[in-house]
Design a protein around this motif. Structure first.
Motif, PDB file in Angstrom:
ATOM      1  N   CYS A  72       0.812  -1.465   0.008  1.00  0.00           N
ATOM      2  CA  CYS A  72      -0.153   0.037   0.050  1.00  0.00           C
ATOM      3  C   CYS A  72       1.039   1.377  -0.036  1.00  0.00           C
ATOM      4  O   CYS A  72       0.604   2.188  -0.752  1.00  0.00           O
ATOM      5  CB  CYS A  72      -0.917  -0.155   1.134  1.00  0.00           C
ATOM      6  N   SER A  73       1.975   1.056   0.772  1.00  0.00           N
ATOM      7  CA  SER A  73       2.880   2.371   0.820  1.00  0.00           C
ATOM      8  C   SER A  73       4.129   1.722   1.003  1.00  0.00           C
ATOM      9  O   SER A  73       4.401   0.887   1.745  1.00  0.00           O
ATOM     10  CB  SER A  73       2.735   3.275   2.023  1.00  0.00           C
ATOM     11  N   ALA A  74       5.119   2.166   0.027  1.00  0.00           N
ATOM     12  CA  ALA A  74       6.592   1.772   0.247  1.00  0.00           C
ATOM     13  C   ALA A  74       7.132   2.638   1.302  1.00  0.00           C
ATOM     14  O   ALA A  74       7.734   3.778   1.037  1.00  0.00           O
ATOM     15  CB  ALA A  74       7.206   2.270  -1.085  1.00  0.00           C
ATOM     16  N   ASP A  75       7.349   2.097   2.513  1.00  0.00           N
ATOM     17  CA  ASP A  75       7.642   2.782   3.628  1.00  0.00           C
ATOM     18  C   ASP A  75       9.206   2.450   4.156  1.00  0.00           C
ATOM     19  O   ASP A  75       9.775   2.946   5.194  1.00  0.00           O
ATOM     20  CB  ASP A  75       6.793   2.315   4.956  1.00  0.00           C
ATOM     21  N   ASN A  76       9.867   1.127   3.524  1.00  0.00           N
ATOM     22  CA  ASN A  76      11.005   0.857   3.977  1.00  0.00           C
ATOM     23  C   ASN A  76      11.941   0.339   2.671  1.00  0.00           C
ATOM     24  O   ASN A  76      11.588  -0.709   1.970  1.00  0.00           O
ATOM     25  CB  ASN A  76      11.001  -0.105   4.948  1.00  0.00           C
TER      26      ASN A  76
END
Length: 343
Positions: free
Chosen positions: A54-58
């Motif tokens: 959903c979100s590229a957080d790392n």
């Protein structure tokens, strides 16, 4: 004005010069862009799978995920076009909360936009270098895309942005496919009006310049379900919805009619496991109706290393979403092989 300047950010051209693309990456992107164009123009019958967090957080978790996708891609590339979903901006309904890596390269620290634009460019480049797969991102802020416009092979305009004029005009200047999601209301005509706008030439102000665009013949729709005035989710992936979309496309003079079905969001009511069933139903609808098979070019799936989601905290689980819940890797891998068999 109630606004203060925190820092002057580098121009996109300067950032690209500092973090350039290698000749190898440029050739990879040219090849994949041509293959993707052939799908949208009908020259290729490969089925598109836009899949990822959903979100590229790392960066490390995202690149590990894309490396796993690349290994699967080796087995299905004759049937599928896998496009990793590396979304670096996150729209927030109220404006509160985590807004994506562009804003916060470290989710549990304060926003840092300079570090953010560097982080997202480096992450996208690393993903291509390690896997040979160019990615999709969301155009949440039209002017910000200039930091990545030489990297991406696909972009989407979200449900909250699809009626915005700057998004529509900017989309008309892209040379890659741009997917227009239906608005949160579910209105098909608003979505199709955005496609009309994106497919035509426009003159407008962009990053302080007077520009004229050529129009984007690969602008198309993404069905993601809607929400009524009572807050009830109304999915729009069912056969009747797809036939209605086909009928509307047939009445409009649009180039390269195409649709991507988002299996999550209001189509699944964010019940992430439903993405498996929804994808199966979409594939069945395509196989039943030859005209739908031409129109429905692919699916969009939210998936990460670990299933579900978590809150931002000191002890976060590596590879687990911090925004909407996602399919885990095992389910995702099985689903991709199933798609390859049925598409």
């Amino acid at each position: 004005m109630g606004m203060r300047i925190n820092a002057e950010l580098p121009l996109p051209a300067d950032l690209k010069a500092e973090y350039p693309l290698s000749d190898k990456i440029i050739k990879i992107k040219e090849k994949r862009d041509a293959e993707i164009r052939d799908i949208f123009t009908g020259k290729s019958d490969k089925f598109i799978v836009i899949v990822g967090p959903c979100s590229a957080d790392n960066e490390d978790a995202v690149c590990e995920y894309v490396n796993r996708l690349a290994r699967v891609n080796e087995k299905v590339s004759d049937r599928l076009m896998i496009i990793p979903r590396i979304y670096t901006n996150k729209p927030r309904t109220t404006g509160e909360g985590y807004k994506g890596m562009l804003h916060q390269p470290d989710p549990d620290k304060a926003p840092d936009l300079l570090a953010g634009i560097i982080a997202i460019r480096k992450m996208h480049i690393r993903a291509i270098e390690e896997t040979g797969l160019t990615a999709a991102d969301e155009m949440l802020y039209p002017e910000n895309r200039s930091y990545l416009d030489d990297i991406l092979s696909y972009e989407a305009i979200g449900a909250r942005s699809v009626e915005n004029q700057q998004h529509r005009l900017t989309a008309s200047g892209m040379n890659i496919p741009i997917g227009m999601k239906n608005p949160t209301s579910g209105d098909f005509l608003v979505m199709l009006n955005s496609v009309i706008a994106a497919q035509h030439s426009h003159s407008f102000i962009y990053r302080g310049m007077d520009v004229t665009t050529d129009g984007n013949d690969l602008a198309h729709v993404i069905l993601r379900g809607g929400v009524d005035k009572y807050g009830t989710c109304n999915p729009n992936y069912h056969y009747e919805d797809l036939v209605r979309l086909l009928s509307l496309y047939q009445k409009m003079e649009l180039k390269n009619p195409a649709a991507i079905i988002d299996a999550n969001h209001s189509n699944s009511n964010k019940k992430f496991k439903e993405q498996i069933r929804i994808t199966s139903e979409v594939l069945h609808s395509r196989s039943y109706n030859p005209e739908l098979k031409k129109l429905i070019k692919g699916v969009m799936i939210e998936s990460y290393l670990e299933e579900g989601n978590q809150k931002i905290c000191p002890d976060m689980i590596y590879g687990k979403s911090i925004t909407d819940p996602c399919l885990g890797w095992e389910d995702t891998e099985r689903l991709i092989y199933e798609i390859a068999e049925k598409c």
